[in-house]
Every structure is written in structure tokens, then in C-alpha cells.
Design an enzyme around this catalytic site. Sequence first.
Site, PDB file in Angstrom:
ATOM      1  N   TRP A 161       0.763  -1.201  -0.008  1.00  0.00           N
ATOM      2  CA  TRP A 161      -0.007  -0.013  -0.146  1.00  0.00           C
ATOM      3  C   TRP A 161       1.140   1.259   0.029  1.00  0.00           C
ATOM      4  CZ3 TRP A 161      -0.511   4.120   3.253  1.00  0.00           C
ATOM      5  CH2 TRP A 161      -1.968   4.839   3.147  1.00  0.00           C
ATOM      6  N   HIS A 162       1.932   1.133   0.793  1.00  0.00           N
ATOM      7  CA  HIS A 162       2.674   2.392   0.625  1.00  0.00           C
ATOM      8  C   HIS A 162       3.872   2.588  -0.415  1.00  0.00           C
ATOM      9  CE1 HIS A 162       2.070   2.104   5.068  1.00  0.00           C
ATOM     10  NE2 HIS A 162       2.357   3.168   5.252  1.00  0.00           N
ATOM     11  N   GLY A 163       3.966   1.361  -1.277  1.00  0.00           N
ATOM     12  CA  GLY A 163       4.443   1.706  -2.586  1.00  0.00           C
ATOM     13  C   GLY A 163       5.007   0.456  -3.208  1.00  0.00           C
TER      14      GLY A 163
END
Length: 328
Positions: free
Chosen positions: A187-189
Amino acid sequence: MFDIYRGEIFADRSFLRFSFYISFFPQLIAGPIVRYSDVFHSLTRLKSNHKEILDGLCLFAQGLGKKVIIANTLGIYADEVFSTDFSLFGSGVAWFAILSYSFQIYFDFSGYSDMAIGLGRIFGLKFPVNFNFPYSALSIQDFWRRWHISLSTWFRDYLYIPLGGNRIGKTRQFFNLILVFFCCGFWHGASWNFLIWGIYHGFFLVLERTGYQRILLMLPMFSKFLLNFALINIGWVFFRTETLADSISFIKVLFGENGIGIPQMISTFDFRWLLGMLISLVFAFEWRIFNIVANNVYLSRAFSVGVFMVSIFFLVANNYNPFIYFRF
């Protein structure tokens, strides 16, 4: 849609009200993640009184101060070290740098969340708390109850529990935890570093559900705190560095590959860093001095005015420095 399907909320027939929820600017970019069920009742009667407006302004000012005074200051030192060849400094510099980043990302994002919650309160909306002194946690599980609460509960309610949660066998429960935090990292990258950061936290959450938990319970409280805080900081290395090779190199330096590096520590971290770190220590943990200010209305408002004025001076003096979570 899931909440409507589950019968937790009713479908809102007002297109205007739903559009307002979707496009409400304070929390639109980086959170907190506000569910419709959190604000539905507020949206049906949007109004705020004098006290809510003042409380919202105070919370906004405190969030601005977290970002401008603390996060931006410590970020200068973290950026300097992480942009340097890791072979040029020792473990002391590395630990000070990752501590700087640890407090930078906390005050950066919790500051943004406070500003969003404060703006929401001015409009008559009550957003959920997003941070609850996460570095005071005594375990990784406790950390995720306190850090980015809106995201961790989102993953819990929409992924972990539908997968079976802790109602099934241990093996499947452990798999679910790893999968959830794999998704949290993704989700963060879409990079190996974020994925490993997520799996890293998932691994310790699994470990805490084994015999390791009994060992933790036997440790003194301060030892549990230091161990947990060290594990969190090591995890931030994967979050901050650009590549997996950089992460491994930095962790090696943390554990003494290049020695302690006292001369570099003295030349890199000056009085401004020390002042920023002392302020961080006061406001990152549940210290009594913080509670006295927070629980007194007049002290809190006077403190907020002072923080706002100092923040303006910092903004005038410094260059543009965006919020970290704008990246995600």
C-alpha cells in the site's frame, strides 16, 4: 459498499452529502482514513459551536508545529546522513540518523493528521484519532494499535477479519498476519523495501504470538520499551532507504561495521538537533508534562498560539518541505 452490504450503515440518498464526504479536502490526500460510518451523523447536521472552532484551531496549530518545528528540523539531519556514503560514518551517526527519521516521520504524519482533524472539527466533523503515542508501545502489536490507527483498523476490518482473523488455526492466523502486512507494505509503494518493511512487522507480530511473548512478559517494562523501540527504528531503515542493498548496508553500519564514529557524531549533530530531539522526546511519549498542558484548556490554547507563531517564523525562514505521506 462493504459497510452497506454488511448492514453497518444505510445507503445515503443525498448526492451532495456523499460528494462532500468524498471530496473533503483536509483528509483527502494522506488521511486519516475516515469511513462514512464515522461521520454520517455529523454530515446530516453540519454545524459547530464556538468551543469546537477554538479546539479545531488549537489542534491545527499543534499539528502545524509538529510538522514545521520538529519534523522539518530533524529531517535535515536524517537527509544529510542518508544522502551520504554509508561507509564514511560509524554506528553512532547511523543510530542518531534513524532516530531523527523515526521522530521526523511520526511528527510529520501525526502533525498532518492533527491538522486534518482540527479542520474537520471547525466544520463540525469529528474525525477519529490517528495516533496515540505509538513509540510508548511495549510490543509491535501495541505499536500498531497506536500508529496510523485508521489504516491499521482498515486492514483489520476489511482484510484480516474476512480472512478468518484469529478465529482459525495458528498456522492460518500467522499466514493471515504476514499477508495483511505484505499488503500494508505494498500500500505504501511498489518496491522491495516497502514490502520487506511490511513483512518485517508481520514477522514480529507472528513472533509475539509464540513463546517469544512469554519471554517479553518476564522483562522489566523499560527493557521491553527499549527493545520494541529499537525494533521499530530498524524497521524504518527499509522505509527510508531507496534500495534493499542500501537498507542492508545501513543496518550493517548500525551494528558496528564501521565502528562507533564519535568524531562524525560531533560534527554532524549540533545544538539545533539536540534541541529538536529533546522536544521530540517530550511530545512523542506519554509524559506528565504533556498531559498537564493537554488537559488544561487555558494552557492548551496559550500553548497553541505560541506554537502557531513560532511555526510561522519557521515557515518564513525555511524552504518548501512537503509532508512525507504525500508520497503514498
